[in-house]
Design a protein around this motif. Structure first.
Motif, PDB file in Angstrom:
ATOM      1  N   PHE A   1       0.833  -1.210   0.000  1.00  0.00           N
ATOM      2  CA  PHE A   1       0.000   0.000   0.000  1.00  0.00           C
ATOM      3  C   PHE A   1       0.865   1.257   0.000  1.00  0.00           C
ATOM      4  N   LEU A   2       1.890   1.282   0.839  1.00  0.00           N
ATOM      5  CA  LEU A   2       2.750   2.456   0.926  1.00  0.00           C
ATOM      6  C   LEU A   2       3.640   2.607  -0.305  1.00  0.00           C
ATOM      7  N   SER A   3       3.803   1.531  -1.066  1.00  0.00           N
ATOM      8  CA  SER A   3       4.617   1.581  -2.285  1.00  0.00           C
ATOM      9  C   SER A   3       3.826   2.050  -3.491  1.00  0.00           C
ATOM     10  N   GLY A   4       2.508   2.020  -3.407  1.00  0.00           N
ATOM     11  CA  GLY A   4       1.672   2.246  -4.573  1.00  0.00           C
ATOM     12  C   GLY A   4       0.982   3.587  -4.616  1.00  0.00           C
ATOM     13  N   PRO A   5       0.192   3.805  -5.653  1.00  0.00           N
ATOM     14  CA  PRO A   5      -0.455   5.097  -5.878  1.00  0.00           C
ATOM     15  C   PRO A   5      -1.535   5.432  -4.855  1.00  0.00           C
ATOM     16  N   GLU A   6      -2.076   4.427  -4.171  1.00  0.00           N
ATOM     17  CA  GLU A   6      -3.129   4.703  -3.186  1.00  0.00           C
ATOM     18  C   GLU A   6      -2.627   5.561  -2.026  1.00  0.00           C
ATOM     19  N   SER A   7      -1.322   5.540  -1.779  1.00  0.00           N
ATOM     20  CA  SER A   7      -0.748   6.302  -0.656  1.00  0.00           C
ATOM     21  C   SER A   7       0.022   7.523  -1.135  1.00  0.00           C
ATOM     22  N   SER A   8      -0.349   8.058  -2.285  1.00  0.00           N
ATOM     23  CA  SER A   8       0.425   9.131  -2.927  1.00  0.00           C
ATOM     24  C   SER A   8       0.489  10.420  -2.110  1.00  0.00           C
ATOM     25  N   TYR A   9      -0.406  10.598  -1.133  1.00  0.00           N
ATOM     26  CA  TYR A   9      -0.367  11.809  -0.303  1.00  0.00           C
ATOM     27  C   TYR A   9       0.159  11.494   1.093  1.00  0.00           C
ATOM     28  N   MET A  10       0.879  10.402   1.233  1.00  0.00           N
ATOM     29  CA  MET A  10       1.448  10.013   2.521  1.00  0.00           C
ATOM     30  C   MET A  10       2.966  10.075   2.465  1.00  0.00           C
ATOM     31  N   THR A  11       3.569  10.796   3.395  1.00  0.00           N
ATOM     32  CA  THR A  11       5.010  10.747   3.587  1.00  0.00           C
ATOM     33  C   THR A  11       5.316  11.109   5.031  1.00  0.00           C
ATOM     34  N   GLY A  12       6.359  10.526   5.576  1.00  0.00           N
ATOM     35  CA  GLY A  12       6.697  10.746   6.983  1.00  0.00           C
ATOM     36  C   GLY A  12       5.794  10.008   7.951  1.00  0.00           C
ATOM     37  N   SER A  13       5.020   9.053   7.451  1.00  0.00           N
ATOM     38  CA  SER A  13       4.068   8.338   8.301  1.00  0.00           C
ATOM     39  C   SER A  13       4.696   7.074   8.882  1.00  0.00           C
ATOM     40  N   LEU A  14       4.349   6.786  10.131  1.00  0.00           N
ATOM     41  CA  LEU A  14       4.729   5.548  10.792  1.00  0.00           C
ATOM     42  C   LEU A  14       3.450   4.739  10.987  1.00  0.00           C
ATOM     43  N   VAL A  15       3.316   3.632  10.277  1.00  0.00           N
ATOM     44  CA  VAL A  15       2.064   2.877  10.229  1.00  0.00           C
ATOM     45  C   VAL A  15       2.202   1.602  11.062  1.00  0.00           C
ATOM     46  N   ASN A  16       1.435   1.522  12.144  1.00  0.00           N
ATOM     47  CA  ASN A  16       1.474   0.339  13.011  1.00  0.00           C
ATOM     48  C   ASN A  16       0.709  -0.815  12.370  1.00  0.00           C
ATOM     49  N   VAL A  17       1.302  -2.004  12.428  1.00  0.00           N
ATOM     50  CA  VAL A  17       0.618  -3.230  11.996  1.00  0.00           C
ATOM     51  C   VAL A  17       0.844  -4.235  13.121  1.00  0.00           C
ATOM     52  N   ASP A  18       0.030  -4.120  14.173  1.00  0.00           N
ATOM     53  CA  ASP A  18       0.380  -4.794  15.430  1.00  0.00           C
ATOM     54  C   ASP A  18      -0.791  -5.394  16.182  1.00  0.00           C
ATOM     55  N   GLY A  19      -1.964  -5.495  15.564  1.00  0.00           N
ATOM     56  CA  GLY A  19      -3.113  -6.070  16.250  1.00  0.00           C
ATOM     57  C   GLY A  19      -3.574  -5.262  17.437  1.00  0.00           C
ATOM     58  N   GLY A  20      -3.194  -3.980  17.461  1.00  0.00           N
ATOM     59  CA  GLY A  20      -3.599  -3.098  18.565  1.00  0.00           C
ATOM     60  C   GLY A  20      -2.643  -3.094  19.740  1.00  0.00           C
ATOM     61  N   ALA A  21      -1.483  -3.736  19.600  1.00  0.00           N
ATOM     62  CA  ALA A  21      -0.568  -3.872  20.739  1.00  0.00           C
ATOM     63  C   ALA A  21      -0.154  -2.526  21.321  1.00  0.00           C
ATOM     64  N   MET A  22       0.017  -1.507  20.466  1.00  0.00           N
ATOM     65  CA  MET A  22       0.483  -0.218  20.968  1.00  0.00           C
ATOM     66  C   MET A  22      -0.616   0.600  21.638  1.00  0.00           C
ATOM     67  N   THR A  23      -1.838   0.090  21.640  1.00  0.00           N
ATOM     68  CA  THR A  23      -2.908   0.801  22.337  1.00  0.00           C
ATOM     69  C   THR A  23      -2.901   0.473  23.822  1.00  0.00           C
ATOM     70  N   ALA A  24      -2.180  -0.586  24.222  1.00  0.00           N
ATOM     71  CA  ALA A  24      -2.145  -1.027  25.604  1.00  0.00           C
ATOM     72  C   ALA A  24      -0.760  -0.798  26.188  1.00  0.00           C
ATOM     73  N   LEU A  25      -0.698  -0.555  27.474  1.00  0.00           N
ATOM     74  CA  LEU A  25       0.581  -0.331  28.107  1.00  0.00           C
ATOM     75  C   LEU A  25       1.383  -1.618  28.234  1.00  0.00           C
ATOM     76  N   GLY A  26       0.768  -2.687  28.705  1.00  0.00           N
ATOM     77  CA  GLY A  26       1.468  -3.943  28.869  1.00  0.00           C
ATOM     78  C   GLY A  26       2.552  -3.868  29.927  1.00  0.00           C
ATOM     79  N   LEU A  27       3.269  -4.951  30.046  1.00  0.00           N
ATOM     80  CA  LEU A  27       4.328  -5.037  31.044  1.00  0.00           C
ATOM     81  C   LEU A  27       5.727  -4.962  30.428  1.00  0.00           C
ATOM     82  N   GLY A  28       5.809  -5.019  29.100  1.00  0.00           N
ATOM     83  CA  GLY A  28       7.104  -5.003  28.473  1.00  0.00           C
ATOM     84  C   GLY A  28       7.856  -6.298  28.634  1.00  0.00           C
ATOM     85  N   ARG A  29       7.118  -7.370  28.945  1.00  0.00           N
ATOM     86  CA  ARG A  29       7.708  -8.691  29.077  1.00  0.00           C
ATOM     87  C   ARG A  29       6.564  -9.716  29.023  1.00  0.00           C
ATOM     88  N   PRO A  30       6.896 -10.987  28.774  1.00  0.00           N
ATOM     89  CA  PRO A  30       5.839 -12.010  28.715  1.00  0.00           C
ATOM     90  C   PRO A  30       5.067 -12.122  30.036  1.00  0.00           C
TER      91      PRO A  30
END
Length: 255
Positions: A226-255
């Motif tokens: 998606f980021l390589s193609g024309p659909e994202s032509s107005y995107m630059t400098g973006s950091l796109v999370n692909v993490d199942g929502g992991a970064m929405t939770a604080l967690g413990l930072g360990r198993p």
């Protein structure tokens, strides 16, 4: 095929996320240069697979931590495939250890590949992209670059550097028609993170992910596409999370 006629160089393209990215870009019409450092067999096998499916692919040997090798990789891609339009900086390593136990080489080796590779390959490709007034760079970073995890200080720092570099490079390159974005995968089973996604450790980490599952390398490759193609032509400098929502939770930072 929205990438028809495009040429992509994928670093660390022989295995894991890199191989999935190569397959995905090739399926959408791009000719692909598969970079590898030590996995020559898997790289050549992947190239044959892509060609058998009707695509174009070559293998390009080189260590992204070496600036001269990065220059040569770019030159070979342009010479053999007739150009270069997309750079995917995917090559990475991990040497996990607690900071107390970490040796200097554990730190430097990870930084040289994970961040140094992004810097060297980006610098190598910029003259070509600038001369034609177009180009796409996608950096495969990690959610670790935005959060913390026990035993991951060197890896997280290297990916944090990639994230900061992505933003700065996007700002400098925009006036030349070059877009620079990053994909931040969460936990996706690959050789690099096998120790964290298997057995009891893996089951414990899954419980901290809102979607209660690890990602698949194909899902990450879809976002790179998606980021390589024309659909994202107005995107630059973006950091796109692909993490199942992991970064929405604080967690413990360990198993």
């Amino acid at each position: 095929m929205k990438l028809q006629g495009q040429v992509a160089l994928v670093t660390g393209g022989s295995r894991g996320i890199g191989a999935a990215v190569c397959r995905r870009l090739a399926a959408d019409g791009a000719a692909v240069a598969i970079n590898y450092r030590s996995s020559e067999g898997p790289a050549k096998e992947l190239a044959r697979e892509i060609e058998a499916a009707g695509g174009r692919a070559i293998t390009v040997h080189g260590d992204v931590a070496d600036p001269a090798a990065a220059q040569e990789m770019v030159r070979m891609t342009i010479d053999d495939l007739g150009g270069l339009d997309i750079l995917v900086n995917n090559a990475g390593v991990a040497q996990d250890a607690l900071i107390f136990n970490m040796e200097m080489d554990d730190w430097l080796d990870v930084m040289k590949v994970n961040f140094g590779g992004v810097f060297h390959c980006t610098k190598a490709v910029l003259p070509h992209f600038m001369s034609k007034g177009a180009g796409v760079i996608v950096n495969v970073s990690s959610v670790m670059g935005e959060r913390g995890w026990v035993g991951e200080s060197n890896y997280a720092a290297s990916k944090g550097a990639v994230n900061a570099f992505t933003r700065c490079c996007a700002m400098e390159s925009a006036r030349f028609g070059i877009r620079v974005n990053a994909v931040l995968p969460g936990f996706a089973p690959t050789d690099l993170v096998a120790g964290l996604t298997e057995g009891a450790t893996g089951r414990s980490i899954k419980k901290q992910i809102p979607m209660r599952d690890f990602g698949e390398v194909e899902q990450i490759a879809d976002v790179v596409r998606f980021l390589s193609g024309p659909e994202s032509s107005y995107m630059t400098g973006s950091l796109v999370n692909v993490d199942g929502g992991a970064m929405t939770a604080l967690g413990l930072g360990r198993p």
